[in-house]
Design an enzyme around this catalytic site. Structure first.
Site, PDB file in Angstrom:
ATOM      1  N   PRO A  39      -2.283 -39.475  11.450  1.00 51.11           N
ATOM      2  CA  PRO A  39      -2.345 -40.845  10.913  1.00 51.11           C
ATOM      3  C   PRO A  39      -2.745 -40.845   9.445  1.00 51.11           C
ATOM      4  O   PRO A  39      -3.665 -40.151   9.056  1.00 51.11           O
ATOM      5  CB  PRO A  39      -3.432 -41.522  11.758  1.00 51.11           C
ATOM      6  CG  PRO A  39      -3.758 -40.587  12.864  1.00 51.11           C
ATOM      7  CD  PRO A  39      -3.280 -39.232  12.485  1.00 51.11           C
ATOM      8  N   GLU A  40      -2.019 -41.611   8.643  1.00 49.35           N
ATOM      9  CA  GLU A  40      -2.350 -41.779   7.235  1.00 49.35           C
ATOM     10  C   GLU A  40      -2.864 -43.213   7.040  1.00 49.35           C
ATOM     11  O   GLU A  40      -3.084 -43.919   8.011  1.00 49.35           O
ATOM     12  CB  GLU A  40      -1.102 -41.484   6.383  1.00 49.35           C
ATOM     13  CG  GLU A  40      -0.548 -40.074   6.651  1.00 49.35           C
ATOM     14  CD  GLU A  40       0.691 -39.715   5.832  1.00 49.35           C
ATOM     15  OE1 GLU A  40       0.816 -40.222   4.712  1.00 49.35           O
ATOM     16  OE2 GLU A  40       1.510 -38.928   6.318  1.00 49.35           O
TER      17      GLU A  40
ATOM     18  N   ARG B 100      -5.515 -33.143  20.760  1.00 43.84           N
ATOM     19  CA  ARG B 100      -5.887 -31.880  20.104  1.00 43.84           C
ATOM     20  C   ARG B 100      -7.357 -31.808  19.716  1.00 43.84           C
ATOM     21  O   ARG B 100      -7.804 -30.788  19.206  1.00 43.84           O
ATOM     22  CB  ARG B 100      -4.968 -31.628  18.902  1.00 43.84           C
ATOM     23  CG  ARG B 100      -3.523 -31.417  19.399  1.00 43.84           C
ATOM     24  CD  ARG B 100      -2.606 -30.938  18.334  1.00 43.84           C
ATOM     25  NE  ARG B 100      -3.011 -29.670  17.762  1.00 43.84           N
ATOM     26  CZ  ARG B 100      -2.397 -29.089  16.748  1.00 43.84           C
ATOM     27  NH1 ARG B 100      -1.355 -29.676  16.209  1.00 43.84           N
ATOM     28  NH2 ARG B 100      -2.807 -27.940  16.280  1.00 43.84           N
TER      29      ARG B 100
END
Ligand SMILES: [Zn+2]
Length: 280
Positions: free
Chosen positions: A2-3, A114
């Site tokens: 995500p940015e 993750r």
């Protein structure tokens, strides 16, 4: 990963459901999330507190709680925040690391296959400000991101402009997707040393970063792998990419085939005609 636009999409969707609500229960199910703080310590620090405001700084989400307690989260690679309504069955979703329960009966679920996402508690606005100041540069959608400020940061820089954009100590929130999209919009090759950009190019780059980020927010983020908005919906900005992940397709401006190269260690997409490679 995500940015800024993805984190902002999460913030905008969650804020109306959490601001003014009380956190009645917080469960950290994976101790690594808030290491070195013990889950019980984090849970106690936020227990029962009112959520004053949900803020974003760069790619961080800042839950501003009453008495200047800040629960600051980073989603890293695969983190997501999902909103579960009172009647929702938890079901078999992605691996859950943290569960926040509000006095409305809604739950906010931090999922993260993750497990690189993190959380920290900061006591006092000053501690929060110092935490961000030591890690983060200028906010690209804020008033300080001017052509002059960008020019000052770029001055004398030998780093390729893409690496410069990705380093969060200068400009925050721009990752691989939005760097490619901004550089294409500004017609600048990603390997161009940032200190060699002319003033007019810096101005174009400044505007292009803002435009690419705004387009991402308008599309409710980009979903390539894991990103979901709190309501579970995928973003749509991936359908509007100009060059990112479009290797072999025609450039939307000139029709030249888009190629992939490596810059700043990342797969990078360019039109060699619109973005002239730097001279060696
Ligand atoms: Zn082109």
């Amino acid at each position: 990963m995500p940015e800024l636009p993805e984190v902002e999409t999460i913030r905008r969707q969650l804020a109306p459901h959490v601001e003014g609500r009380r956190l009645i229960r917080t469960e950290v199910l994976d101790a690594r999330w808030c290491d070195p703080l013990a889950p019980s310590e984090l849970e106690a620090a936020v227990a029962g507190r009112l959520v004053t405001e949900l803020l974003r700084r760069g790619k961080y989400l800042d839950w501003a709680l009453e008495d200047e307690v800040h629960l600051v989260m980073h989603l890293r690679m695969t983190g997501n925040l999902l909103l579960a309504r009172p009647a929702d069955d938890p079901g078999d979703g992605p691996p859950l690391r943290v569960r926040l329960e509000l006095d409305s009966g809604h739950r906010v679920l931090f999922t993260d296959p993750r497990r690189f996402g993190t959380g920290i508690v900061l006591l006092g606005d000053q501690a929060r400000d110092a935490y961000f100041a030591s890690r983060l540069g200028v906010e690209p959608l804020g008033p300080d991101f001017t052509t002059d400020a960008l020019r000052e940061m770029a001055r004398g820089g030998r780093a390729p402009v893409k690496a410069f954009l990705l380093a969060q100590q200068r400009v925050v929130g721009v990752g691989n997707i939005y760097a490619d999209e901004a550089l294409f919009r500004a017609r600048i090759h990603p390997l161009r040393p940032v200190g060699t950009l002319r003033r007019a190019q810096i101005e174009l780059l400044r505007d292009a970063v803002v435009e690419a980020l705004r387009a991402g927010i308008a599309g409710k983020g980009a979903t390539i792998d894991d990103f979901r908005a709190p309501d579970g919906a995928k973003g749509s900005f991936q359908d509007s990419f100009l060059v990112h992940r479009r290797e072999g397709e025609p450039c939307p401006r000139c029709g030249t085939t888009i190629m992939k190269l490596r810059a700043a260690g990342r797969g990078t997409y360019v039109c060699r005609r619109c973005q002239r490679p730097p001279r060696r």
